[in-house]
Design an enzyme around this catalytic site. Structure first.
Site, PDB file in Angstrom:
ATOM      1  N   ASP A 148      31.853  27.612  77.278  1.00  0.00           N
ATOM      2  CA  ASP A 148      33.191  28.156  77.097  1.00  0.00           C
ATOM      3  C   ASP A 148      33.354  28.502  75.627  1.00  0.00           C
ATOM      4  O   ASP A 148      32.873  27.774  74.763  1.00  0.00           O
ATOM      5  CB  ASP A 148      34.260  27.150  77.535  1.00  0.00           C
ATOM      6  CG  ASP A 148      35.610  27.810  77.752  1.00  0.00           C
ATOM      7  OD1 ASP A 148      36.254  28.188  76.745  1.00  0.00           O
ATOM      8  OD2 ASP A 148      36.027  27.950  78.911  1.00  0.00           O
ATOM      9  N   CYS A 183      44.454  34.314  93.127  1.00  0.00           N
ATOM     10  CA  CYS A 183      43.542  35.266  93.773  1.00  0.00           C
ATOM     11  C   CYS A 183      44.232  36.324  94.627  1.00  0.00           C
ATOM     12  O   CYS A 183      43.959  37.518  94.466  1.00  0.00           O
ATOM     13  CB  CYS A 183      42.528  34.510  94.628  1.00  0.00           C
ATOM     14  SG  CYS A 183      41.305  33.605  93.653  1.00  0.00           S
TER      15      CYS A 183
END
Length: 462
Positions: free
Chosen positions: A56, A281
């Site tokens: 990350d 989503c």
């Protein structure tokens, strides 16, 4: 991740996950991105016996992960991460190039937010592909695990700039709140590539799992994820439409969907009405599929109608609350139980609860809310420390997210601190008889408005 309206909200123990014997051919895996999908995939691949590094860009996030602190709420994931880190099968880094240089498989688990035109923004995915491409070992497989539109695999291959690096698509089907279980006990594993060797390499990662394996071309794999989420969104819009029909007709949506779901051709999942669908989503994936369809000359009118209706349904739900407040909602206090888009997560992205709260404040209401996963202040409403505190001075209590704790909360105690006793249950979570026994008027979804056992007329359809 899938935007399921109802997920597992019970505690998950890693002891309940399927035991696996470490594969003799454990692979070196790099997962770029530590969101819901990346962190879950990294921990689960390590659980299956592979050696994994998750990366990350945020040094703070990587530091916290190394200390065992997760930045998201996901049942079972903290325990699983702790276990595989202690077994030296999972580690965290900020350097994408160093982490991927000796990997057998690299997963791209990066955000693909909607662009202004509704298409998926692939800039993060392609930027990382360009970054790592020159440093990958020959024969490495780079896998799109982000939800990406048709043709992205080819774009990633071009961005990598390597003839000796393979590319595949392996869409995720994880529901927030049950992501670990969904990964380790999947309905299916979809792998798409135009190179059989790449598909086989990715399939080896999942070999310890007993799952239906779908091997196909890259374009079909990319389409499968969008098709699944689009179907579920349409299904939920249908159920919410039927809830409005039930109220108009005096029917009970609970009984209706029990009868419908008993049909083996239909099944019982995704048949619960609510305040509309949302999450990380469904909104962006339906938007991206609509954009993809239009750019290829097809007007996906069915999906467009489902997305348009979803917004209409939220307005209809708000009308139920405003009806309880009378002709002048200005200054009225509304208690809201739940802010996340579903139980079992701290995710507020495109949450229908947040949209309902926004519409209520636009109408002049004051919203006081409690959610067990939300503690940070919010500008548009007051975040309270308990369900009872949220009810203080309220005229209406709105159940906006299906957290089980709300079904166990003492309604009599809540009623004592309210200015009026009215419930709009947008999740049909409470027992109407219990609510009435506690002195409340009760209005569910597709069940009608009830006071002392008497059904009243619902708002007009549309």
């Amino acid at each position: 991740m899938g935007g399921s309206m109802a997920g597992s909200t019970g505690q998950i123990s890693t002891a309940a996950f399927p035991a696996v014997s470490h594969p003799a051919t454990g692979l070196r895996v790099c997962v770029i991105g530590t969101g819901y999908v990346g962190l879950t995939a990294g921990a689960c691949f390590a659980h299956l016996g592979h050696t994994v590094v998750c990366t990350d860009r945020s040094e703070q996030r990587v530091h916290e992960l190394r200390q065992g602190t997760l930045h998201l709420v996901e049942q079972g994931l903290p325990e699983l991460v702790s276990r595989v880190v202690s077994q030296a099968r999972l580690r965290f880094d900020t350097d994408n190039v160093a982490a991927s240089a000796d990997a057998d498989v690299v997963f791209l688990c990066l955000p693909t937010p909607p662009a202004a035109d509704g298409s998926a923004d692939l800039s993060r995915v392609l930027d990382v592909a360009r970054e790592i491409g020159p440093h990958l070992r020959p024969g490495c497989v780079v896998v799109d695990k982000s939800t990406v539109p048709v043709g992205t695999t080819a774009l990633v291959r071009e961005a990598l700039g390597r003839e000796d690096v393979l590319v595949a698509a392996n869409p995720e089907f994880l529901a927030e709140g049950s992501a670990v279980r969904d990964f380790l006990e999947p309905d299916r594993v979809v792998i798409g590539s135009d190179d059989p060797g790449a598909a086989e390499r990715v399939a080896r990662l999942y070999r310890p799992l007993d799952s239906h394996l779908v091997l196909t071309d890259a374009a079909s794999a990319e389409t499968i994820k969008y098709a699944a989420n689009a179907y579920l969104a349409v299904r939920l819009s249908f159920v919410n439409s039927m809830a409005e029909v039930c109220e108009a007709a005096g029917a009970d949506i609970t009984a209706v969907m029990d009868g419908v779901g008993s049909d083996h051709r239909i099944g019982r999942s995704f048949l619960s009405p609510g305040p509309g669908w949302g999450g990380s989503c469904f909104p962006k994936d339906t938007s991206a599929l609509l954009h993809t369809s239009m750019t290829r000359g097809f007007d996906f009118r069915l999906l467009r109608a489902a997305t348009d209706y979803n917004q209409e349904h939220q307005r209809w739900m708000v009308s139920k609350v405003l009806r309880e407040l009378g002709p002048s909602p200005e200054g009225a206090v509304v208690a809201m139980w739940g802010l996340t888009f579903k139980a079992g997560t701290d995710d507020l992205r495109d949450s229908p609860a947040i949209e309902v709260a926004r519409m209520l404040t636009d109408a002049g209401c004051v919203v006081r809310a409690f959610d067990p996963a939300v503690r940070r202040p919010m500008t548009e409403l007051t975040v309270c420390t308990s369900p009872i505190e949220a009810c203080r001075g309220a005229q209406v209590l709105v159940i906006a997210t299906e957290w089980p704790v709300f079904a166990r909360t003492d309604l009599t105690a809540a009623g004592r601190v309210m200015a009026d006793r009215s419930i709009v249950d947008m999740r049909n979570l409470l027992d109407p008889e219990d609510a009435i026994a506690s002195g409340f008027r009760y209005d569910g979804v597709g069940r009608g408005r009830v006071t002392a056992g008497r059904s009243l007329a619902a708002p007009a359809l549309g």
